[in-house]
Write an enzyme that holds these catalytic residues in place. Structure first.
Site, PDB file in Angstrom:
ATOM      1  CG  ASN A   1     -31.495  27.162  16.225  1.00 27.43           C
ATOM      2  OD1 ASN A   1     -32.555  27.506  16.750  1.00 27.43           O
ATOM      3  ND2 ASN A   1     -30.442  26.746  16.922  1.00 27.43           N
TER       4      ASN A   1
ATOM      5  CD  GLU B   1     -25.003  24.357  15.241  1.00 22.61           C
ATOM      6  OE1 GLU B   1     -25.497  25.001  14.312  1.00 22.61           O
ATOM      7  OE2 GLU B   1     -25.355  24.507  16.429  1.00 22.61           O
TER       8      GLU B   1
ATOM      9  N   GLY C   1     -22.209  32.216  16.572  1.00 24.89           N
ATOM     10  CA  GLY C   1     -22.501  33.613  16.908  1.00 24.89           C
ATOM     11  C   GLY C   1     -21.273  34.493  17.078  1.00 24.89           C
TER      12      GLY C   1
ATOM     13  CB  SER D   1     -20.052  32.294  12.061  1.00 25.01           C
ATOM     14  OG  SER D   1     -20.081  32.717  13.408  1.00 25.01           O
TER      15      SER D   1
END
Ligand code: 13P
Length: 252
Positions: A9, A163, A169, A209
């Site tokens: 993504n 997620e 991130g 991550s």
């Protein structure tokens, strides 16, 4: 058996030179035995789809509008994604749920029209850190699954991505036990709603991550059928290592 899927993504990243990364990826994985998907920004989708035509790498959008067409300035329809060469679309990413106030009901409407247009919907679910700390993770996931997946979903037009918002991130990753617990739970919910056939053959990705150095461990967790990768999918060298880890998973 479920075919493994490595999905990238790119979010709101990527200008014309990003095409070189896709070229490098394509060169490195001509003979892969897993599914690979790149979801670039909408501006690159058509170009990227053309560039990757005939390769094992598919392309997808990052969102679509729940209506077929009409007066929705700035939005993209599912048919437009198909027209641009996409076979998949990410829906209900936490960044859209947060930045654009998307509810699970919105996600379900988008997923329905995407599937009707012939796309595979990659529906994202995940808890916030506060929700995990309050031991609400499984309740949140249950609600998002029930609300976001349309009844017409099946194993070939649906992929679930777990997620955890706090892992996106941040470099923070849940423990392998935590990932396994949620993936097993999602599998059980899919079986309960759609029956064993669909439940057992729908793919469930982990996202948040995922990096070359943690991918191998994550891919050994039960019911992890691949990954939805953000930052590490932007560079072909990194994403390629993750793809190789997935290709190798379960083979030793
Ligand atoms: P990162 O891999 O950058 O944490 O992003 C995960 C993600 O949100 C993929 O959709």
């Amino acid at each position: 058996m479920r075919r493994k899927l490595a999905a990238g993504n790119w979010k709101m990243n990527g200008l014309a030179p990003a095409m070189n990364e896709a070229d490098a990826l394509q060169a490195a994985h001509r003979n892969t035995d897993i599914d690979i998907l790149l979801c670039p920004p909408a501006t690159l989708l058509h170009r990227l789809s053309g560039r990757l035509a005939g390769s094992p790498i598919a392309t997808g959008g990052q969102d679509c509008h729940p209506a077929e067409s009409g007066a929705h300035t700035g939005d993209i329809s599912a048919a437009m994604l198909v027209d641009a060469g996409a076979t998949h679309v990410i829906l209900g990413h936490s960044e859209r749920r947060e930045d654009h106030g998307e509810s699970s009901e919105d996600v379900r409407a988008k997923a329905r029209i995407a599937i009707e247009a012939g796309l595979t919907a990659v529906i994202c679910v995940g808890e916030s850190e506060t929700q995990r700390d309050a031991a609400n993770t499984l309740d949140i996931i249950a609600g998002q699954l029930a609300g976001s997946i349309p009844d017409i979903a099946n194993a070939s037009n649906l992929v679930i991505a777990y997620e955890p918002i706090w892992a996106i991130g941040t470099g923070k990753v849940p423990t392998l036990d935590q990932i396994g617990e949620v993936h097993d739970f999602i599998r059980a919910r899919l079986e309960r709603r759609f029956g064993e056939g669909v439940g057992l053959s729908t793919r469930i990705l982990y996202g948040g991550s995922v990096k070359p150095d943690n991918a191998t461990d994550i891919f050994e967790v039960s019911n992890v059928d691949g990954a939805l990768v953000g930052g590490a999918s932007l560079k072909a060298v990194d994403f390629s290592l993750i793809i190789k880890a997935l290709e190798a998973a379960g083979k030793h």
